[in-house]
Design a protein around this motif. Structure first.
Motif, PDB file in Angstrom:
ATOM      1  N   LEU A 235       0.831  -1.206   0.000  1.00  0.00           N
ATOM      2  CA  LEU A 235       0.000   0.000   0.000  1.00  0.00           C
ATOM      3  C   LEU A 235       0.866   1.257   0.000  1.00  0.00           C
ATOM      4  O   LEU A 235       0.590   2.221  -0.719  1.00  0.00           O
ATOM      5  CB  LEU A 235      -0.934  -0.006   1.212  1.00  0.00           C
ATOM      6  N   ALA A 236       1.927   1.254   0.809  1.00  0.00           N
ATOM      7  CA  ALA A 236       2.816   2.414   0.887  1.00  0.00           C
ATOM      8  C   ALA A 236       3.513   2.680  -0.442  1.00  0.00           C
ATOM      9  O   ALA A 236       3.860   3.830  -0.746  1.00  0.00           O
ATOM     10  CB  ALA A 236       3.856   2.207   1.993  1.00  0.00           C
ATOM     11  N   ASP A 237       3.681   1.636  -1.239  1.00  0.00           N
ATOM     12  CA  ASP A 237       4.315   1.787  -2.550  1.00  0.00           C
ATOM     13  C   ASP A 237       3.381   2.427  -3.571  1.00  0.00           C
ATOM     14  O   ASP A 237       3.766   2.653  -4.716  1.00  0.00           O
ATOM     15  CB  ASP A 237       4.809   0.429  -3.065  1.00  0.00           C
ATOM     16  N   GLN A 238       2.142   2.708  -3.163  1.00  0.00           N
ATOM     17  CA  GLN A 238       1.141   3.347  -4.031  1.00  0.00           C
ATOM     18  C   GLN A 238       0.676   4.651  -3.360  1.00  0.00           C
ATOM     19  O   GLN A 238      -0.421   4.718  -2.821  1.00  0.00           O
ATOM     20  CB  GLN A 238      -0.042   2.421  -4.249  1.00  0.00           C
ATOM     21  N   PRO A 239       1.509   5.688  -3.375  1.00  0.00           N
ATOM     22  CA  PRO A 239       1.240   6.893  -2.582  1.00  0.00           C
ATOM     23  C   PRO A 239      -0.062   7.601  -2.922  1.00  0.00           C
ATOM     24  O   PRO A 239      -0.612   8.315  -2.076  1.00  0.00           O
ATOM     25  CB  PRO A 239       2.445   7.788  -2.852  1.00  0.00           C
ATOM     26  N   GLU A 240      -0.605   7.407  -4.092  1.00  0.00           N
ATOM     27  CA  GLU A 240      -1.851   8.092  -4.477  1.00  0.00           C
ATOM     28  C   GLU A 240      -3.089   7.317  -4.046  1.00  0.00           C
ATOM     29  O   GLU A 240      -4.205   7.815  -4.149  1.00  0.00           O
ATOM     30  CB  GLU A 240      -1.874   8.311  -6.000  1.00  0.00           C
ATOM     31  N   ARG A 241      -2.901   6.119  -3.542  1.00  0.00           N
ATOM     32  CA  ARG A 241      -4.019   5.256  -3.179  1.00  0.00           C
ATOM     33  C   ARG A 241      -4.673   5.732  -1.877  1.00  0.00           C
ATOM     34  O   ARG A 241      -4.016   6.284  -1.003  1.00  0.00           O
ATOM     35  CB  ARG A 241      -3.512   3.828  -3.010  1.00  0.00           C
ATOM     36  N   ASP A 242      -5.971   5.504  -1.755  1.00  0.00           N
ATOM     37  CA  ASP A 242      -6.712   5.822  -0.538  1.00  0.00           C
ATOM     38  C   ASP A 242      -6.147   4.989   0.608  1.00  0.00           C
ATOM     39  O   ASP A 242      -5.790   3.826   0.423  1.00  0.00           O
ATOM     40  CB  ASP A 242      -8.190   5.485  -0.758  1.00  0.00           C
ATOM     41  N   CYS A 243      -6.094   5.553   1.814  1.00  0.00           N
ATOM     42  CA  CYS A 243      -5.470   4.839   2.932  1.00  0.00           C
ATOM     43  C   CYS A 243      -6.460   3.963   3.696  1.00  0.00           C
ATOM     44  O   CYS A 243      -6.117   3.416   4.746  1.00  0.00           O
ATOM     45  CB  CYS A 243      -4.773   5.818   3.868  1.00  0.00           C
TER      46      CYS A 243
END
Length: 132
Positions: free
Chosen positions: A69-77
């Motif tokens: 998830l952290a490798d996808q900075p634009e993704r919703d948390c």
């Protein structure tokens, strides 16, 4: 930096760094012409993230998911929050189990044991009872 420097910078054993590389939490490092591993600031940051997550009790699989998830900075948390919420529920369950264990051990200790033989020992008898 070389693996020993990364080890010192993150307070992580070299064998642990190699293990994290082997299981894919850390990427394979760049190697020099002589075959030595070299690491940069992103590796230090990632290893610190892994160490902190493990210190908080996240499993390897949870850490792997959080890193993805952290490798996808634009993704919703929201997905990271769900992982944290599940982990919190697991921690709370373990705390309840530990509290019950503490209470049982305290009761056993408070009762004392005046028996002269192990056959009469209250501690042994309490441990032998089926769990409630």
């Amino acid at each position: 930096m070389q693996i020993g420097e990364l080890s010192r910078a993150t307070d992580t054993k070299v064998t642990t760094i190699r293990f994290y590389e082997e299981i894919g939490l850390l990427g394979q490092p760049v190697r020099t012409a002589s075959g030595r591993r070299t690491y940069g600031l992103p590796d230090t940051d990632r290893l610190n993230f892994i160490r902190n997550a493990r210190r908080l009790g996240f499993s390897i699989d949870e850490v792997r998911s959080l890193l993805a998830l952290a490798d996808q900075p634009e993704r919703d948390c929201g997905d990271a929050a769900k992982i944290a919420a599940r982990h919190l529920a697991d921690v709370e369950q373990r705390l309840r189990q530990l509290s019950a264990l503490r209470d049982e051990l305290a009761a056993m200790s408070a009762a004392g044991c005046c028996a002269k033989t192990m056959a009469e020992c209250r501690v042994i008898q309490a441990i032998a009872r089926p769990a409630a």
